[in-house]
Design an enzyme around this catalytic site. Structure first.
Site, PDB file in Angstrom:
ATOM      1  N   TYR A  93     -22.695  15.505   9.548  1.00  0.00           N
ATOM      2  CA  TYR A  93     -23.417  15.727  10.795  1.00  0.00           C
ATOM      3  C   TYR A  93     -24.894  16.008  10.521  1.00  0.00           C
ATOM      4  O   TYR A  93     -25.246  16.704   9.557  1.00  0.00           O
ATOM      5  CB  TYR A  93     -22.841  16.927  11.555  1.00  0.00           C
ATOM      6  CG  TYR A  93     -21.571  16.626  12.305  1.00  0.00           C
ATOM      7  CD1 TYR A  93     -21.592  15.922  13.513  1.00  0.00           C
ATOM      8  CD2 TYR A  93     -20.336  17.038  11.814  1.00  0.00           C
ATOM      9  CE1 TYR A  93     -20.426  15.640  14.198  1.00  0.00           C
ATOM     10  CE2 TYR A  93     -19.159  16.768  12.494  1.00  0.00           C
ATOM     11  CZ  TYR A  93     -19.220  16.063  13.687  1.00  0.00           C
ATOM     12  OH  TYR A  93     -18.054  15.771  14.362  1.00  0.00           O
ATOM     13  N   THR A  94     -25.742  15.467  11.386  1.00  0.00           N
ATOM     14  CA  THR A  94     -27.149  15.816  11.320  1.00  0.00           C
ATOM     15  C   THR A  94     -27.709  15.853  12.733  1.00  0.00           C
ATOM     16  O   THR A  94     -27.061  15.446  13.702  1.00  0.00           O
ATOM     17  CB  THR A  94     -27.956  14.857  10.431  1.00  0.00           C
ATOM     18  OG1 THR A  94     -29.227  15.452  10.120  1.00  0.00           O
ATOM     19  CG2 THR A  94     -28.186  13.521  11.123  1.00  0.00           C
ATOM     20  N   GLY A 177     -31.403   5.386   7.541  1.00  0.00           N
ATOM     21  CA  GLY A 177     -32.506   5.706   6.636  1.00  0.00           C
ATOM     22  C   GLY A 177     -32.730   7.178   6.428  1.00  0.00           C
ATOM     23  O   GLY A 177     -31.828   7.882   5.976  1.00  0.00           O
ATOM     24  N   ILE A 178     -33.932   7.664   6.799  1.00  0.00           N
ATOM     25  CA  ILE A 178     -34.309   9.037   6.486  1.00  0.00           C
ATOM     26  C   ILE A 178     -34.814   9.739   7.740  1.00  0.00           C
ATOM     27  O   ILE A 178     -35.239   9.102   8.706  1.00  0.00           O
ATOM     28  CB  ILE A 178     -35.402   9.088   5.398  1.00  0.00           C
ATOM     29  CG1 ILE A 178     -36.729   8.536   5.933  1.00  0.00           C
ATOM     30  CG2 ILE A 178     -34.962   8.327   4.156  1.00  0.00           C
ATOM     31  CD1 ILE A 178     -37.889   8.687   4.969  1.00  0.00           C
ATOM     32  N   CYS A 195     -25.228  18.470   7.458  1.00  0.00           N
ATOM     33  CA  CYS A 195     -24.772  17.771   6.247  1.00  0.00           C
ATOM     34  C   CYS A 195     -23.656  18.512   5.532  1.00  0.00           C
ATOM     35  O   CYS A 195     -23.421  18.308   4.345  1.00  0.00           O
ATOM     36  CB  CYS A 195     -25.945  17.513   5.300  1.00  0.00           C
ATOM     37  SG  CYS A 195     -27.260  16.541   6.056  1.00  0.00           S
TER      38      CYS A 195
END
Length: 235
Positions: A93-94, A177-178, A195
């Protein structure tokens, strides 16, 4: 725990054998997450077919949580706080939201190197190089993906996550991606275990005392990107 200045000797340069520059696109305003995923899926197919060039797409999202393919349901603490989306990317999870720069990275790994370990290392190096431009030491960890900042004022072993990485690859074209925390509302992370890491916190450039605008961060990200991945062209 070992801090990795290099990823077990794996080079983090990730140039293309194709001389075409990577398209660099910045979206204004907040982009709905389903719209972003749909556009990435479209572009991945076009890049794989050779009809589109590689692209970096910088966005901000409205507040939301995303679940990666390794997400554990118990890490979703407050499912009603913000919308929750299954992302299809790797990871757990983010959070995404205003003040966080999300960079969707759509690169043709066939033209570079079909090596996911080296690709993730290159993404981490990109973030670390960007942070260094603001005199912040970002670090890798061998047991968790992302970029971390030591916080000695919080304790001897305290550290916070400043950037997350989650990727997916289709036909050897990368996407997702980021995400780099510039000035998000850090309290929004309280609805998840970010995370899956409980013993460390999250931080941002502003939280670290760096008053910086998103355009300034974007400019530095473009500069450091070229040293790792190659030239860009702004659309």
């Amino acid at each position: 725990m070992r801090v990795l200045d290099e990823l077990d000797g794996v080079p983090t340069q990730f140039p293309s054998h194709d001389m075409a520059p990577v398209e660099w696109v910045i979206s204004e305003g907040l982009v709905a997450y389903p719209d972003a995923v749909a556009e990435m899926e479209r572009l991945v197919g076009e890049i794989a077919a050779g009809r589109e060039r590689e692209r970096i797409w910088l966005v901000e999202h409205p507040p939301l949580y995303t679940a990666g393919t390794s997400a554990n349901e118990k890490d979703l603490i407050d499912a009603k706080r913000f919308p929750v989306f299954d992302s299809g990317r790797g990871g757990q999870y983010t959070y995404h939201g205003p003040g966080q720069r999300v960079a969707y990275v759509m690169l043709d790994l066939r033209k570079r190197l079909p090596d996911l370990r080296r690709y993730v290392a290159a993404l981490e190096s990109w973030i670390i190089a960007t942070l260094a431009e603001f005199n912040i030491r970002g670090e890798r960890r061998e047991d968790r993906v992302g970029v971390w900042v030591k916080r000695p004022e919080k304790g001897i072993s305290a550290e916070d996550k400043i950037a997350a990485i989650g990727i997916r690859v289709k036909h050897w074209v990368s996407y997702h991606g980021i995400s780099l925390n510039v000035e998000p509302d850090l309290s929004h992370y309280a609805g998840i275990v970010p995370c899956g890491v409980q013993q460390h916190g999250v931080t941002s450039l502003v939280d670290l005392g760096i008053p910086i605008s998103m355009p300034e961060v974007d400019s530095m990200m473009c500069k450091t990107f070229t040293g790792i991945f190659g030239d860009t062209v702004k659309l």
